[in-house]
Structure formats: structure tokens, C-alpha cells
Design a protein around this motif. Structure first.
Motif, mmCIF file in Angstrom:
data_model
loop_
_atom_site.group_PDB
_atom_site.id
_atom_site.type_symbol
_atom_site.label_atom_id
_atom_site.label_comp_id
_atom_site.label_asym_id
_atom_site.label_seq_id
_atom_site.Cartn_x
_atom_site.Cartn_y
_atom_site.Cartn_z
ATOM 1 N N GLY A 118 0.665 -1.475 0.229
ATOM 2 C CA GLY A 118 0.519 -0.012 0.215
ATOM 3 C C GLY A 118 0.804 1.614 -0.098
ATOM 4 O O GLY A 118 0.214 2.657 -0.532
ATOM 5 N N GLY A 121 3.157 3.578 -3.559
ATOM 6 C CA GLY A 121 3.867 4.665 -4.353
ATOM 7 C C GLY A 121 4.009 6.024 -3.435
ATOM 8 O O GLY A 121 4.165 6.917 -4.543
ATOM 9 N N ASP A 126 -2.431 3.506 -0.302
ATOM 10 C CA ASP A 126 -3.047 4.235 -1.447
ATOM 11 C C ASP A 126 -3.664 2.959 -1.128
ATOM 12 O O ASP A 126 -3.370 1.685 -1.646
ATOM 13 N N ARG A 128 -6.366 2.141 -3.341
ATOM 14 C CA ARG A 128 -6.978 0.755 -4.271
ATOM 15 C C ARG A 128 -5.812 0.026 -4.588
ATOM 16 O O ARG A 128 -5.855 -1.625 -4.224
ATOM 17 N N ILE A 129 -4.277 0.313 -4.240
ATOM 18 C CA ILE A 129 -3.055 -0.834 -3.857
ATOM 19 C C ILE A 129 -3.177 -1.908 -2.995
ATOM 20 O O ILE A 129 -3.207 -2.918 -2.854
ATOM 21 N N GLU A 204 -10.369 11.824 -1.288
ATOM 22 C CA GLU A 204 -9.211 12.822 0.488
ATOM 23 C C GLU A 204 -8.582 14.044 0.388
ATOM 24 O O GLU A 204 -8.968 14.397 1.745
ATOM 25 N N ASP A 215 -3.729 10.867 5.856
ATOM 26 C CA ASP A 215 -2.591 10.149 5.921
ATOM 27 C C ASP A 215 -2.366 8.868 7.182
ATOM 28 O O ASP A 215 -2.874 7.686 7.172
ATOM 29 N N LYS A 218 -6.312 6.791 7.584
ATOM 30 C CA LYS A 218 -5.875 5.946 6.971
ATOM 31 C C LYS A 218 -4.839 4.673 7.328
ATOM 32 O O LYS A 218 -5.139 4.078 7.695
#
Lengths: 313, 270
Positions: A118, A121, A126, A128-129, A204, A215, A218
Motif C-alpha cells: 500500500g 507509491g 493508497d 486502491r493498492i 481525500e 494519512d 488511513k
């Protein structure tokens, strides 16, 4: 009103779960029966705690990955835990805690791998990852698990298979105590993230401008929900659909404000799993169904109804 | 910190380059917005307008120069404290779950709530005040997904106002609005500046509306400031034609420059 109803359902589910079982215990002797105290009561409580953990973790993860179809097991934890458990069975590790600890270790390994993916990137997680990485890690672990199971002998195979579909037959007061001590911290972290999770539903960037430390939120929500799920899977195997269906049912009634939604998902998840476990050990008594089979048999029809609603709305 | 002479937002010679990019996204951009100032940033697509907003709001830290909000570097503000001072209407947002207008505007109050505290009467009062200021109080019980584009933008401005900000930042707020709602939105923003002393920084590609409503303009091209100051100084025929590579004619309406794009003669078309 809706809270009163939910709590009533939960209490009835717990009472029924303690009162009903393959061995007939007269109602008047419920409180004095060894079967009730040593078998049914811890099992009922464990079912409630595990179901609640899965429910609240699922609600948090759905908001985090901004995908209403997220499930605590979608992030690869079930694959990791299953691999750990099957390894413990294949290696004949003994002792009451060998299997849960191996499953917990497997889930943590999957969690660490997915978390690392995750961050691929940059410094911010992330979502989606996380989803894609979770599916990939889960599939990889499941492949290794199947390889091990295919080489195992018949009795091991049956044990492994049953574990993978979840069960609470090994419940004990010790297991209840472990969860009671362990779960409050991740649950408190999730509850403390209620408001930022509301903001995150806008995306976000808007959430950041409305005051959320995106951040950090999450990271906290992912770790808290995953650690909660890892503990649940360690003591009860892979129990599907609770973490997917319960948050959706709670959203229908409590809306999308996580301050109310998260506690409702906990109580609802607990009640559902207590009911499912009661069915699992009574419908084919004296034998038992894996409780994951029951939650799937209840969960899938409910879920398809929800999908219908989803597409209409 | 609340010194009246201190601008709410001050960018000083900001330079920024995205990691891996071969040129600067912003090069030497300066800007200052005080209370009661309506400042618009204009420029062609890709001129660095959105990057400027990100730097101004602390989402990106400048490589050189400084970006301060209320005298403190923007990237060092805790998000919650910043949200009480600056309301933002970003270009895009999603609604993952269905919401009513009241709920979505209430999100603007989150920066004022304690970790475990519930919404207080004053928060609900602030929501209604913000909706009323945006002439959207009648929408309060509507589902967000039933709103028209113009109504939705009003609700989003109301959410930013509910934050109780002294500075309002809007990124292309009038995109895809029809004439009535476009003018209505700009009148609303201008009114907030004049009556509430709000500072406004607005990104827009609409030169005429910017010139009509803003006190000062900053024209960017390729990340560089081309001109800044009162609209009449910035929007000259020569500047517009150079930056946008299109012939225009200038007129004056209400004392503000307005440009009218001309048709190009056939032989010069590409």
C-alpha cells in the motif's frame, strides 16, 4: 428506538445461544449447569466478540478503501491466517494455542505485506493498492495452502478444511479473556476515527481541507481493523460475510455517520454471529456445521437483496 | 497572530517542481490576500493554477520562497486548526454514500468538534447560518444527489462557510454552471467578501467573470506570473492575445475590462 431494538435482538441472541444446544438443559438449571458454564457461555461470548470485531472492522475498512464491497478478509488476511493454520496442522504443532497463534502469525505476515504494498507509491497509503495487494497476497497464500493440504493425509485435510470455514467449537474462557483484553484498543482507535472517516467519504483532498489528518487516519484505520480481524480469525477461523453484510445493514438503518454506524456494526455483527453459531451447532446435532457455512448461507441471500436496493437507489 | 495588518495568505516568490518533472510548475509566484480581498488567479490550462492552490494550502511545500497562512508556513499548520481558518471548495469531490444537505454541511463543523464530543446547538446554528448566507436554506432536507449543479455548488460554499473561515479558497467553482447560476455564484462570493470581510482566493479560467468581480488578478502562464494587480492593469488586449494566442477585442463594462474573442480569418487557421 432502533438502538433498543438492536440491543434487544442481541440480548435475545445471546440468551438463546446459551439456552439451546444438543444437550437438553432444563431452563431452571441453566445457571447451575456445567455444560452452560464451561461450554456454551464462553462460546456464545466468543461468537459475539468475534462477530462484533468483524462487523466494526468491515465498516471501517469500507470507508477507508472507499469501496462499499470491502470485507475484512478481502485484504488478504484470511489467506495469511489460513496458511498459518494449515502449516500448524501439517507440522502437528500441539497445544491449545498452537493453531490460533500460527493463524495470527500468518494474518500478521499478510497484513505487513499488504501494508508495505500500500505504501508502494510513496509515504501515503493508497487504498486502491491495498485492495489489489490484498487480493493478490490472499490468492498467493491460498495457493500455497492448497498445495500443503493436497499433500496432507485425510484427517489433517478434514481438520484444515473445517478450520478454513470457521468454527467456534474450541471456544474457552481463556480465548474470551484474550479477546476481551486485546480488542478494546483497536476498537477505540476505530471509534476515534469516526469523524475523519465521515470526511473521507468525500475524497481525500476535500477531507484534508475539512480538517482530517488523512494519512494518519488511513494508517490507523487499516492497522486497527486488520489487527482486530487477525485476532478474530485466529480464534475462530475464516468467517465470511459478517464483515460485509452487517455494515451494510447498519448503514441502511443508522446512515453513514460512523459515530453511530461503528457501534451498531459491532453489536449487529455480534448478534448475527451468535445466532449463526447457535444454528451451526443445532441444525445437524450432534454434529456441527462450520459457522462460516451458516454465515454464508444467511449472508449471500441478504447481500443479493442489498445489491438490488443498491442498483435501484 | 491575528494582527490585522498581516495578510491571511501570503505567497512570496514561490517555486515548485513536481518530482520527476523537467520544468517548474510554479516559478517566482507572489500573492497576498487580506480580509475583504477578492483575489482571482487566471491563466490557460496547465498554467499552474491548481498547483498554486495546493502550495497555498500547505498540501505541497515550496522548493523556494514561502507560503504563509496567517503568518505561519502553510505546510506546518495542523489540518484541523487550518480548517477553522480556511474554507476550501475543491474542484472535485465524490459522495461515496448518500447524504442530505444538512449532513454534508455539518461536515464543515468537524474541525470545531472535540474527539468524542457530539455536535452542539451552535454547530447546527452555524450550518443554518451558512446555508442562509448562500440562499440555500430551503435545500436543507434534500438529498445531495437530487440537487442541480448550481444548487450543489451553493451547498458546497455553505459547507466551507460553516467552517467559520476568514479565508475562502475556490477552485473553478463555476465550471458547468449556466449563466444564471454562474452569475449568482459570483454575486454570492462578492457579497460574502463585502459583508463579512472574508478574504477570497479563486481559481478560474473565466477571464470576464474574474475581471468583473475580483479586486485583483494574477495571470499565470507556464507557472510564471505574467501580470498582477487591478483587472484593468492585467487584462489588456496585448497581454490576453499573447498569453492565450487568440485575437480579442476589449470593452469596458461597469469600469471593468471584458474581452470578446474574435473569429480568425480563414487563411490563418491551422
Amino acid at each position: 428506538m432502533k438502538w433498543a431494538l438492536l440491543v434487544t435482538v442481541a440480548v435475545l441472541a445471546l440468551v438463546a445461544s446459551v439456552a439451546v444446544g444438543p444437550a437438553a438443559v432444563p431452563l431452571g438449571e441453566l445457571l447451575r449447569s456445567d455444560i452452560v458454564w464451561n461450554l456454551r457461555a464462553p462460546r456464545t461470548l466468543l461468537a459475539f466478540l468475534v462477530g462484533g470485531s468483524l462487523g466494526i472492522a468491515g465498516a471501517g475498512l469500507q470507508a477507508l478503501v472507499r469501496n462499499p464491497l470491502a470485507d475484512p478478509f478481502l485484504l488478504g488476511l484470511s489467506g495469511g491466517a489460513g496458511l498459518g493454520a494449515v502449516l500448524a496442522i501439517a507440522l502437528h504443532l500441539s497445544g491449545p494455542w498452537a493453531l490460533p497463534l500460527a493463524a495470527f502469525a500468518g494474518a500478521l505476515a499478510a497484513l505487513a505485506l499488504v501494508y508495505r504494498l500500500g505504501l508502494i507509491g510513496g509515504a501515503a497509503l493508497d487504498p486502491r493498492i491495498l485492495l489489489l495487494g490484498g487480493v493478490a497476497i490472499g490468492a498467493f497464500a491460498a495457493a500455497i495452502t492448497t498445495a500443503i493440504v493436497s499433500l496432507a493425509d485425510a484427517s489433517e485435510l478434514r481438520n484444515a478444511f473445517l478450520w478454513l470455514w470457521g468454527g467456534l467449537s474450541s471456544a474457552s474462557w481463556d480465548a474470551v479473556l484474550v479477546i476481551v483484553l486485546y480488542a478494546p484498543i483497536p476498537i477505540a482507535v476505530l471509534l476515534a476515527a469516526s469523524r475523519p472517516l465521515d470526511l473521507l467519504a468525500l475524497g481525500e483532498e476535500p477531507a484534508r481541507y475539512l480538517g482530517a489528518d488523512v494519512d494518519a487516519v488511513k494508517r490507523r484505520v487499516y492497522l486497527a481493523a486488520s489487527l482486530l480481524t487477525a485476532a478474530a480469525v485466529a480464534v475462530s477461523g475464516v468467517i465470511g460475510f459478517v464483515g460485509l453484510v452487517v455494515p451494510h445493514l447498519a448503514r441502511l438503518t443508522w446512515g453513514h455517520r460512523h459515530r453511530a454506524l461503528l457501534p451498531a456494526a459491532f453489536v449487529g455483527g455480534g448478534a448475527l454471529l451468535a445466532i449463526a453459531d447457535t444454528l451451526a451447532r443445532t441444525v445437524v446435532a450432534p454434529r456441527e456445521l462450520p459457522v462460516g457455512v451458516v454465515t454464508a448461507l444467511i449472508g449471500v441471500p441478504v447481500f443479493t437483496l442489498l445489491l438490488r436496493r443498491w442498483t435501484i437507489a | 497572530m491575528n494582527n490585522m495588518t498581516e495578510p491571511l495568505l501570503r505567497l512570496n516568490a514561490v517555486r515548485y517542481r513536481y518530482p520527476g518533472a523537467s520544468s517548474d510548475a510554479l516559478a517566482g509566484v507572489s500573492l497576498s490576500v487580506g480580509p475583504g480581498d477578492f483575489h482571482a488567479v487566471i491563466g490557460p490550462n496547465g498554467s499552474g493554477k491548481t498547483t498554486l492552490v495546493r502550495v497555498a494550502l500547505g498540501a505541497l511545500a515550496p522548493l523556494a520562497g514561502s507560503a504563509d497562512i496567517d503568518g505561519r508556513p502553510a505546510s506546518r499548520w495542523p489540518r484541523q486548526a487550518l480548517a477553522r481558518l480556511v474554507g476550501v471548495v475543491p474542484q472535485r469531490e465524490d459522495n461515496l454514500f448518500p447524504q442530505r444537505v444538512r449532513e454534508t454541511v455539518l461536515l464543515g463543523r468537524y474541525a470545531h468538534l472535540s474527539l468524542w464530543g457530539r455536535e452542539r446547538p451552535e454547530d447546527h446554528a452555524a450550518v443554518m447560518r451558512a446555508l442562509t448566507a448562500c440562499d440555500a436554506q430551503h435545500l436543507v432536507e434534500r438529498w445531495v444527489w437530487t440537487l442541480s449543479g448550481g444548487e450543489y455548488q451553493r451547498v458546497r460554499v455553505a459547507r466551507a462557510l460553516a467552517q467559520g473561515p476568514r479565508l475562502l479558497v475556490l477552485d473553478e467553482p463555476a465550471v458547468s454552471l449556466d449563466l444564471q447560476h454562474e452569475m449568482g455564484l459570483f454575486e454570492l462570493i462578492r457579497g460574502l467578501v463585502d459583508t463579512q470581510g472574508l478574504g477570497v482566493l479563486m481559481i478560474t479560467h473565466d477571464l470576464n467573470l474574474a475581471a468583473r468581480f475580483a479586486d485583483s488578478l494574477l495571470l499565470l502562464e507556464g507557472g510564471r506570473p505574467i501580470a498582477s494587480g487591478p483587472p484593468a492593469d492585467v487584462l489588456t488586449q496585448q497581454t490576453v492575445e499573447t498569453v492565450f494566442s487568440w485575437p480579442v477585442r476589449m470593452e469596458t463594462v461597469d469600469g471593468r475590462p471584458q474581452m470578446i474573442p474574435l473569429r480568425q480569418p480563414k487563411e490563418s487557421r491551422a
